[in-house]
Design a protein around this motif. Structure first.
Motif, PDB file in Angstrom:
ATOM      1  N   PHE A 123       0.827  -1.201   0.000  1.00 55.99           N
ATOM      2  CA  PHE A 123       0.000   0.000   0.000  1.00 55.99           C
ATOM      3  C   PHE A 123       0.863   1.253   0.000  1.00 55.99           C
ATOM      4  N   ASN A 124       0.582   2.119  -0.947  1.00 55.46           N
ATOM      5  CA  ASN A 124       1.217   3.430  -1.014  1.00 55.46           C
ATOM      6  C   ASN A 124       0.397   4.401  -0.152  1.00 55.46           C
ATOM      7  N   THR A 125       0.871   5.627  -0.001  1.00 51.75           N
ATOM      8  CA  THR A 125       0.056   6.685   0.590  1.00 51.75           C
ATOM      9  C   THR A 125      -0.086   7.814  -0.423  1.00 51.75           C
ATOM     10  N   TYR A 126      -1.292   8.333  -0.581  1.00 51.70           N
ATOM     11  CA  TYR A 126      -1.514   9.479  -1.464  1.00 51.70           C
ATOM     12  C   TYR A 126      -1.374  10.788  -0.689  1.00 51.70           C
ATOM     13  N   GLY A 127      -0.959  10.686   0.566  1.00 51.92           N
ATOM     14  CA  GLY A 127      -0.811  11.853   1.424  1.00 51.92           C
ATOM     15  C   GLY A 127      -1.707  11.718   2.644  1.00 51.92           C
ATOM     16  N   GLN A 128      -1.543  12.638   3.591  1.00 54.55           N
ATOM     17  CA  GLN A 128      -2.402  12.632   4.785  1.00 54.55           C
ATOM     18  C   GLN A 128      -3.748  13.229   4.392  1.00 54.55           C
ATOM     19  N   MET A 129      -4.691  12.344   4.071  1.00 51.89           N
ATOM     20  CA  MET A 129      -5.958  12.797   3.492  1.00 51.89           C
ATOM     21  C   MET A 129      -7.137  12.296   4.302  1.00 51.89           C
ATOM     22  N   ALA A 130      -8.036  13.234   4.626  1.00 47.13           N
ATOM     23  CA  ALA A 130      -9.296  12.872   5.269  1.00 47.13           C
ATOM     24  C   ALA A 130     -10.184  12.151   4.261  1.00 47.13           C
ATOM     25  N   MET A 137     -11.082  13.344  -4.552  1.00 47.39           N
ATOM     26  CA  MET A 137      -9.995  13.179  -5.519  1.00 47.39           C
ATOM     27  C   MET A 137      -9.967  11.803  -6.177  1.00 47.39           C
ATOM     28  N   TYR A 138     -10.328  10.749  -5.402  1.00 39.95           N
ATOM     29  CA  TYR A 138     -10.074   9.386  -5.893  1.00 39.95           C
ATOM     30  C   TYR A 138     -11.315   8.482  -5.924  1.00 39.95           C
ATOM     31  N   GLY A 139     -12.427   8.930  -5.322  1.00 37.74           N
ATOM     32  CA  GLY A 139     -13.647   8.137  -5.424  1.00 37.74           C
ATOM     33  C   GLY A 139     -13.775   6.998  -4.436  1.00 37.74           C
ATOM     34  N   PHE A 140     -13.024   7.005  -3.339  1.00 37.36           N
ATOM     35  CA  PHE A 140     -13.176   5.966  -2.315  1.00 37.36           C
ATOM     36  C   PHE A 140     -12.897   6.573  -0.945  1.00 37.36           C
ATOM     37  N   TYR A 144     -14.473   3.453   8.624  1.00 37.47           N
ATOM     38  CA  TYR A 144     -14.192   3.883   9.993  1.00 37.47           C
ATOM     39  C   TYR A 144     -13.837   2.661  10.832  1.00 37.47           C
ATOM     40  N   PRO A 145     -12.826   2.684  11.700  1.00 36.27           N
ATOM     41  CA  PRO A 145     -11.966   3.818  12.054  1.00 36.27           C
ATOM     42  C   PRO A 145     -10.570   3.723  11.428  1.00 36.27           C
ATOM     43  N   ASP A 146     -10.465   3.107  10.234  1.00 30.46           N
ATOM     44  CA  ASP A 146      -9.137   2.797   9.674  1.00 30.46           C
ATOM     45  C   ASP A 146      -8.347   4.037   9.262  1.00 30.46           C
ATOM     46  N   ASN A 147      -9.040   5.088   8.828  1.00 33.84           N
ATOM     47  CA  ASN A 147      -8.313   6.268   8.341  1.00 33.84           C
ATOM     48  C   ASN A 147      -7.891   7.144   9.520  1.00 33.84           C
ATOM     49  N   THR A 148      -6.660   6.954   9.962  1.00 32.61           N
ATOM     50  CA  THR A 148      -6.151   7.725  11.115  1.00 32.61           C
ATOM     51  C   THR A 148      -5.922   9.191  10.754  1.00 32.61           C
ATOM     52  N   ASP A 149      -5.968   9.527   9.460  1.00 30.36           N
ATOM     53  CA  ASP A 149      -5.813  10.921   9.020  1.00 30.36           C
ATOM     54  C   ASP A 149      -7.159  11.618   8.832  1.00 30.36           C
ATOM     55  N   ASP A 150      -8.259  10.930   9.180  1.00 31.85           N
ATOM     56  CA  ASP A 150      -9.572  11.525   8.959  1.00 31.85           C
ATOM     57  C   ASP A 150      -9.771  12.730   9.872  1.00 31.85           C
ATOM     58  N   THR A 151     -10.553  13.680   9.413  1.00 35.42           N
ATOM     59  CA  THR A 151     -10.802  14.907  10.178  1.00 35.42           C
ATOM     60  C   THR A 151     -12.277  15.263  10.128  1.00 35.42           C
ATOM     61  N   ALA A 152     -12.666  16.101  11.084  1.00 40.00           N
ATOM     62  CA  ALA A 152     -13.976  16.760  11.027  1.00 40.00           C
ATOM     63  C   ALA A 152     -13.702  18.241  10.831  1.00 40.00           C
ATOM     64  N   ASP A 153     -14.351  18.830   9.846  1.00 41.01           N
ATOM     65  CA  ASP A 153     -14.131  20.245   9.545  1.00 41.01           C
ATOM     66  C   ASP A 153     -15.346  21.065   9.972  1.00 41.01           C
ATOM     67  N   VAL A 196     -10.060  22.560  11.538  1.00 37.89           N
ATOM     68  CA  VAL A 196      -9.878  21.136  11.243  1.00 37.89           C
ATOM     69  C   VAL A 196      -9.553  20.381  12.533  1.00 37.89           C
ATOM     70  N   ILE A 197     -10.392  19.392  12.845  1.00 37.55           N
ATOM     71  CA  ILE A 197     -10.243  18.618  14.076  1.00 37.55           C
ATOM     72  C   ILE A 197      -9.870  17.181  13.708  1.00 37.55           C
ATOM     73  N   GLY A 198      -8.684  16.742  14.152  1.00 32.79           N
ATOM     74  CA  GLY A 198      -8.219  15.382  13.890  1.00 32.79           C
ATOM     75  C   GLY A 198      -8.559  14.440  15.034  1.00 32.79           C
ATOM     76  N   ARG A 199      -8.095  13.199  14.919  1.00 34.50           N
ATOM     77  CA  ARG A 199      -8.381  12.192  15.943  1.00 34.50           C
ATOM     78  C   ARG A 199      -7.756  12.557  17.288  1.00 34.50           C
ATOM     79  N   GLU A 200      -6.508  13.039  17.231  1.00 34.05           N
ATOM     80  CA  GLU A 200      -5.739  13.267  18.453  1.00 34.05           C
ATOM     81  C   GLU A 200      -5.683  14.732  18.860  1.00 34.05           C
ATOM     82  N   GLU A 201      -5.879  15.643  17.915  1.00 37.48           N
ATOM     83  CA  GLU A 201      -5.681  17.059  18.229  1.00 37.48           C
ATOM     84  C   GLU A 201      -6.445  17.930  17.239  1.00 37.48           C
ATOM     85  N   ILE A 202      -6.572  19.205  17.600  1.00 36.77           N
ATOM     86  CA  ILE A 202      -7.138  20.190  16.670  1.00 36.77           C
ATOM     87  C   ILE A 202      -5.993  20.678  15.799  1.00 36.77           C
ATOM     88  N   LEU A 203      -6.077  20.429  14.507  1.00 36.47           N
ATOM     89  CA  LEU A 203      -4.966  20.748  13.605  1.00 36.47           C
ATOM     90  C   LEU A 203      -4.842  22.244  13.368  1.00 36.47           C
TER      91      LEU A 203
END
Length: 216
Positions: A123-130, A137-140, A144-153, A196-203
């Motif tokens: 698996f590659n990474t396309y970047g830290q993307m919610a 961008m990519y259609g997928f 939950y909860p696999d995307n550790t880069d997910d955010t609430a805006d 932007v609010i992430g899993r661990e902190e407010i970005l």
């Protein structure tokens, strides 16, 4: 169907991002691409002069191209141009990826970041993307909860509207708008910005803290 898409994507920011993309593509097509094709009729026949075809081509480049990240000292520059690299786009994305793309002047290398057992997917990474960015961008999305880069805006203007609800007199309302304009001048907030609010902190902690202090 459009109605179902609107309902499912409400509040994600995806419909607004897509509308902005489509407007930019349309503007670019009629101001740059079409005049260029008409200037070179020997290369572009009338049957390929189509906004719909151009939309499809842009979508393909957006979904499959790479952009070499800027160095820290280059942050003020425009993003690097996208690169189309055959075969380099075959790997799927995961936030918890096991390989990473490395750029050099002469080549791109996909390098393992951890031991990968035989038969396991790379698996590659396309970047830290919610997830909203991934579907835009990519259609997928990642379940939950696999995307550790997910955010609430939270849209910045939503915080302003919430503060306005607490005002009673017209003078209070005017003062709050003055405070908002002050934050805009400091570039802490903007009409189209989001906290932007992430899993661990407010970005965007600095922006959110300053906004709450000034508005309150």
């Amino acid at each position: 169907p459009e109605e179902e898409r609107r309902r499912l994507l409400q509040g994600t920011g995806v419909p607004e991002a897509v509308e902005k993309d489509l407007a930019n593509i349309r503007s670019e097509y009629y101001s740059i691409v079409l005049p260029f094709m008409e200037t070179h009729p020997d290369l572009f026949s009338p049957r390929v002069r189509s906004l719909e075809l151009y939309r499809q081509l842009v979508a393909l480049v957006m979904a499959y191209s790479f952009q070499e990240p800027l160095e820290e000292e280059e942050d003020e520059k425009e993003p690097n141009s996208p690169l189309m690299v055959p075969a380099a786009d075959i790997l799927n994305h995961l936030a918890n990826h096991n390989a990473n793309l490395e750029y050099s002047p002469n080549c791109l290398r996909m390098v393992a970041t951890q031991p990968i057992p035989k038969g396991h997917e790379i698996f590659n990474t396309y970047g830290q993307m919610a997830n909203w960015q991934l579907i835009h961008m990519y259609g997928f999305v990642e379940p939950y909860p696999d995307n550790t880069d997910d955010t609430a805006d939270i849209q910045m203007v939503t915080v302003r509207e919430a503060a306005l609800q607490g005002t009673k007199a017209e003078a209070e309302k005017l003062l709050l708008y003055e405070r908002w304009d002050f934050l805009c001048k400091l570039e802490m907030v903007g009409e189209e910005g989001a906290f932007v609010i992430g899993r661990e902190e407010i970005l965007t902690e600095e922006e959110l803290t300053s906004t709450l202090k000034v508005l309150c």
